[in-house]
Design an enzyme around this catalytic site. Structure first.
Site, PDB file in Angstrom:
ATOM      1  N   GLY A 162     -24.263  15.357 -24.700  1.00  0.00           N
ATOM      2  CA  GLY A 162     -25.650  15.551 -24.262  1.00  0.00           C
ATOM      3  C   GLY A 162     -26.394  14.220 -24.205  1.00  0.00           C
ATOM      4  N   GLY A 163     -27.657  14.226 -24.626  1.00  0.00           N
ATOM      5  CA  GLY A 163     -28.483  13.010 -24.579  1.00  0.00           C
ATOM      6  C   GLY A 163     -27.835  11.864 -25.332  1.00  0.00           C
ATOM      7  CD  GLU A 203      -2.167  -1.844 -10.433  1.00  0.00           C
ATOM      8  OE1 GLU A 203      -1.199  -1.333  -9.839  1.00  0.00           O
ATOM      9  OE2 GLU A 203      -2.062  -2.571 -11.417  1.00  0.00           O
ATOM     10  N   GLY A 204      -5.283   0.122  -5.682  1.00  0.00           N
ATOM     11  CA  GLY A 204      -5.308   1.056  -4.563  1.00  0.00           C
ATOM     12  C   GLY A 204      -6.250   2.198  -4.880  1.00  0.00           C
ATOM     13  N   PRO A 212     -12.042 -11.182  -0.230  1.00  0.00           N
ATOM     14  CG  PRO A 212     -13.473 -13.048  -0.308  1.00  0.00           C
ATOM     15  CD  PRO A 212     -12.022 -12.655  -0.351  1.00  0.00           C
ATOM     16  CG  ASP A 232       5.904   1.722  -4.208  1.00  0.00           C
ATOM     17  OD1 ASP A 232       4.776   2.126  -3.903  1.00  0.00           O
ATOM     18  OD2 ASP A 232       6.842   1.614  -3.387  1.00  0.00           O
TER      19      ASP A 232
HETATM   20  N1  CAA Z   1       7.732  -0.157  -0.165  1.00  0.00           N
HETATM   21  C1  CAA Z   1       8.401  -0.862   0.758  1.00  0.00           C
HETATM   22  N2  CAA Z   1       7.945  -1.020   2.033  1.00  0.00           N
HETATM   23  C2  CAA Z   1       6.774  -0.452   2.331  1.00  0.00           C
HETATM   24  C3  CAA Z   1       6.024   0.288   1.411  1.00  0.00           C
HETATM   25  C4  CAA Z   1       6.559   0.441   0.112  1.00  0.00           C
HETATM   26  N3  CAA Z   1       5.906   1.142  -0.821  1.00  0.00           N
HETATM   27  N4  CAA Z   1       4.901   0.752   2.019  1.00  0.00           N
HETATM   28  C5  CAA Z   1       4.939   0.302   3.280  1.00  0.00           C
HETATM   29  N5  CAA Z   1       6.071  -0.420   3.476  1.00  0.00           N
HETATM   30  C6  CAA Z   1       6.516  -1.040   4.720  1.00  0.00           C
HETATM   31  C7  CAA Z   1       6.524  -0.024   5.850  1.00  0.00           C
HETATM   32  O1  CAA Z   1       7.756   0.645   5.902  1.00  0.00           O
HETATM   33  C8  CAA Z   1       6.306  -0.909   7.066  1.00  0.00           C
HETATM   34  O2  CAA Z   1       7.533  -1.534   7.365  1.00  0.00           O
HETATM   35  P1  CAA Z   1       7.962  -2.089   8.838  1.00  0.00           P
HETATM   36  O3  CAA Z   1       7.704  -3.538   8.805  1.00  0.00           O
HETATM   37  O4  CAA Z   1       9.392  -1.798   8.939  1.00  0.00           O
HETATM   38  O5  CAA Z   1       7.114  -1.396   9.851  1.00  0.00           O
HETATM   39  C9  CAA Z   1       5.361  -1.961   6.540  1.00  0.00           C
HETATM   40  O6  CAA Z   1       5.571  -2.012   5.135  1.00  0.00           O
HETATM   41  C10 CAA Z   1       3.910  -1.689   6.846  1.00  0.00           C
HETATM   42  O7  CAA Z   1       3.587  -0.441   6.258  1.00  0.00           O
HETATM   43  P2  CAA Z   1       2.319   0.417   6.700  1.00  0.00           P
HETATM   44  O8  CAA Z   1       2.305   0.548   8.191  1.00  0.00           O
HETATM   45  O9  CAA Z   1       2.312   1.657   5.878  1.00  0.00           O
HETATM   46  O10 CAA Z   1       1.105  -0.556   6.281  1.00  0.00           O
HETATM   47  P3  CAA Z   1      -0.451  -0.352   6.337  1.00  0.00           P
HETATM   48  O11 CAA Z   1      -1.068  -1.595   6.836  1.00  0.00           O
HETATM   49  O12 CAA Z   1      -0.789   0.934   7.016  1.00  0.00           O
HETATM   50  O13 CAA Z   1      -0.869  -0.295   4.760  1.00  0.00           O
HETATM   51  C11 CAA Z   1      -1.315   0.762   2.649  1.00  0.00           C
HETATM   52  C12 CAA Z   1      -0.385   0.596   3.862  1.00  0.00           C
HETATM   53  C13 CAA Z   1      -0.632   1.825   1.801  1.00  0.00           C
HETATM   54  C14 CAA Z   1      -2.692   1.210   3.040  1.00  0.00           C
HETATM   55  C15 CAA Z   1      -1.360  -0.581   1.863  1.00  0.00           C
HETATM   56  O14 CAA Z   1      -2.087  -1.563   2.574  1.00  0.00           O
HETATM   57  C16 CAA Z   1      -1.957  -0.437   0.468  1.00  0.00           C
HETATM   58  O15 CAA Z   1      -1.254  -0.053  -0.477  1.00  0.00           O
HETATM   59  N6  CAA Z   1      -3.269  -0.733   0.278  1.00  0.00           N
HETATM   60  C17 CAA Z   1      -3.883  -0.728  -1.067  1.00  0.00           C
HETATM   61  C18 CAA Z   1      -3.855  -2.078  -1.684  1.00  0.00           C
HETATM   62  C19 CAA Z   1      -3.935  -2.067  -3.181  1.00  0.00           C
HETATM   63  O16 CAA Z   1      -3.385  -1.206  -3.850  1.00  0.00           O
HETATM   64  N7  CAA Z   1      -4.570  -3.076  -3.740  1.00  0.00           N
HETATM   65  C20 CAA Z   1      -4.615  -3.205  -5.165  1.00  0.00           C
HETATM   66  C21 CAA Z   1      -4.864  -4.616  -5.566  1.00  0.00           C
HETATM   67  S1  CAA Z   1      -4.142  -5.016  -7.100  1.00  0.00           S
HETATM   68  C22 CAA Z   1      -5.212  -4.526  -8.292  1.00  0.00           C
HETATM   69  O17 CAA Z   1      -6.130  -3.816  -8.064  1.00  0.00           O
HETATM   70  C23 CAA Z   1      -4.834  -4.991  -9.646  1.00  0.00           C
HETATM   71  C24 CAA Z   1      -5.856  -4.901 -10.683  1.00  0.00           C
HETATM   72  O18 CAA Z   1      -6.913  -5.511 -10.616  1.00  0.00           O
HETATM   73  C25 CAA Z   1      -5.571  -4.140 -11.888  1.00  0.00           C
END
Ligand code: CAA
Length: 379
Positions: free
Chosen positions: A338-339, A362-363, A127, A239
């Site tokens: 259109g409509g 998914e972000g 939430p 990813d």
């Molecule tokens: N692969 C491996 N490691 C990674 C990484 C990756 N892709 N991205 C970040 N990391 C590592 C970083 O290197 C860092 O490592 P250290 O511990 O060595 O420092 C650590 O993780 C923290 O990384 P960040 O400082 O970049 O983390 P952040 O808090 O700033 O967050 C973000 C990064 C990209 C915003 C992440 O929070 C994010 O992806 N948010 C979006 C969430 C999301 O996609 N949700 C989707 C839900 S699922 C869904 O929607 C499914 C559905 O219903 C269909």
């Protein structure tokens, strides 16, 4: 670089296309209206090998790559993006096991999906924590060598219908992302229950619900990776799964283009089919070029992942570009109709509603741009 697909890949497309056109598309409007979960249809997809296709052969699966998975997803999404989301999210739900599971965990949790019809869900969002994954609050505590989960996951695709959840929680909130742990949990375990089912704008055939964990005891051998590695497991999963959302968007956008082309040739104004007007032609041309670029970005990201190469940047390129392209394509399809396009009797308003979610889940596409910019800036 060779964009020619292999015979087996073309055959896979053909199977998925036939299923989408003969079985999914004719029922899409009914499920959109009722918001019912199309369990039988999804079971049918499993029966003909269009689900869980990425489970490795070592665990009884087909062992297909993400590229093949994306080819299937694009075709199915042409029929209905909501149903396709339900189908492909089992891949997402199992991905943390594939990314971080031990041999024993893979054998135990993946193999049953190849032997009987089962559904998985990926429980990350809460939430109060959507984009900010590190801010999650689902509490993990230790008790007699097990872990106890307490908290609520929200907006979970396949929530309430899944058999297995991969779930993320924090052992220590002060440690931010370093406190997060990942688990694989049987959805029928004591202490797990579905919460509120959401009433969505689009993709109404996919089940989106809360999943509540109340003193849910999880044995230690169900932790994926080690304590504190859950955040990275989640990021590595996303990813690998974001190209699938891009493929979903390409399929939906292609449907919008196909509908718009057919309608523009049939609809006459000023005694002329509207396809003869440049204003319409430009919209069709933009849809075609953007969707083609989106498809190539998707294939590229998927191929890098299949080759075991670093692909986070390209996954975000594909997800962001393809879902924005699908949003534009579906909006323009409504404009061309259109409509009539605004009415529920015609197929394009559903496409526009379905597309919107792809820019969010998914972000969000803002988060994709954050990921992209950080990579470009070398952070
Ligand atoms: N692969 C491996 N490691 C990674 C990484 C990756 N892709 N991205 C970040 N990391 C590592 C970083 O290197 C860092 O490592 P250290 O511990 O060595 O420092 C650590 O993780 C923290 O990384 P960040 O400082 O970049 O983390 P952040 O808090 O700033 O967050 C973000 C990064 C990209 C915003 C992440 O929070 C994010 O992806 N948010 C979006 C969430 C999301 O996609 N949700 C989707 C839900 S699922 C869904 O929607 C499914 C559905 O219903 C269909």
């Amino acid at each position: 670089m060779d964009f020619q697909l292999a015979e087996e890949q073309l055959a896979l497309i053909e199977t998925a296309r036939r299923f989408a056109r003969q079985e999914i598309a004719p029922k899409a409007q009914d499920f959109d209206r009722s918001g019912e979960f199309p369990r039988d249809l999804i079971r049918r997809a499993w029966e003909i090998g269009l689900m869980n296709e990425m489970i490795p052969q070592a665990y009884g699966g087909l062992g297909l790559g993400l590229l093949e998975s994306c080819l299937i997803t694009e075709e199915l999404s042409w029929g209905c993006a909501g149903m396709t989301t339900s189908i492909m999210v089992t891949n997402l739900g199992l991905m943390p096991v594939m990314v971080a599971g031990t041999e024993e965990q893979k054998r135990r949790w993946l193999t049953p999906f190849t032997m009987e019809f089962r559904i998985a869900a990926f429980c990350l969002t809460e939430p109060g924590s959507g984009s900010d994954v590190a801010g999650m609050q689902l509490q993990v505590s230790k008790h007699n060598g097990s872990y106890i989960l307490n908290g609520t996951k929200r907006f979970i695709t396949n929530g309430g219908v899944a058999d297995v959840h991969t779930v993320f929680g924090t052992l220590d909130r002060t440690r931010q992302h370093r406190g997060i742990c990942a688990f694989v949990v049987d959805a029928h375990s004591k202490g797990v229950r579905p919460g509120k089912k959401e009433d969505k704008m689009g993709q109404r055939a996919s089940n989106t619900a809360e999943v509540v964990f109340e003193d849910c005891e999880v044995p230690a051998d169900q932790m994926l990776g080690r304590e504190g590695e859950g955040f990275k497991v989640a990021m590595q999963t996303l990813d690998r799964s974001r190209p699938s959302i891009a493929a979903l968007a390409v399929g939906l956008g292609q449907r919008a283009l196909d509908e718009a082309v057919a309608y523009s040739k049939e609809r006459k104004q000023f005694n002329t089919p509207i396809s003869e007007f440049e204003g319409i032609q430009f919209m069709l041309a933009d849809m075609g070029k953007d969707l083609h670029a989106a498809r190539l970005l998707t294939w590229h990201a998927a191929q890098l992942i299949d080759r075991g190469q670093e692909a986070g940047l390209y996954s975000s390129y594909a997800k962001c570009f393809a879902t924005d392209a699908a949003m534009r394509a579906t909006t323009d399809a409504v404009q061309i109709f259109g409509g009539y396009g605004y009415m529920k009797d015609y197929p394009v308003e559903k496409l526009m509603r379905d597309a919107k979610l792809m820019q969010i889940y998914e972000g969000t596409n803002q988060i994709q741009r954050v990921v992209i910019a950080r990579r470009l800036l070398g952070r």
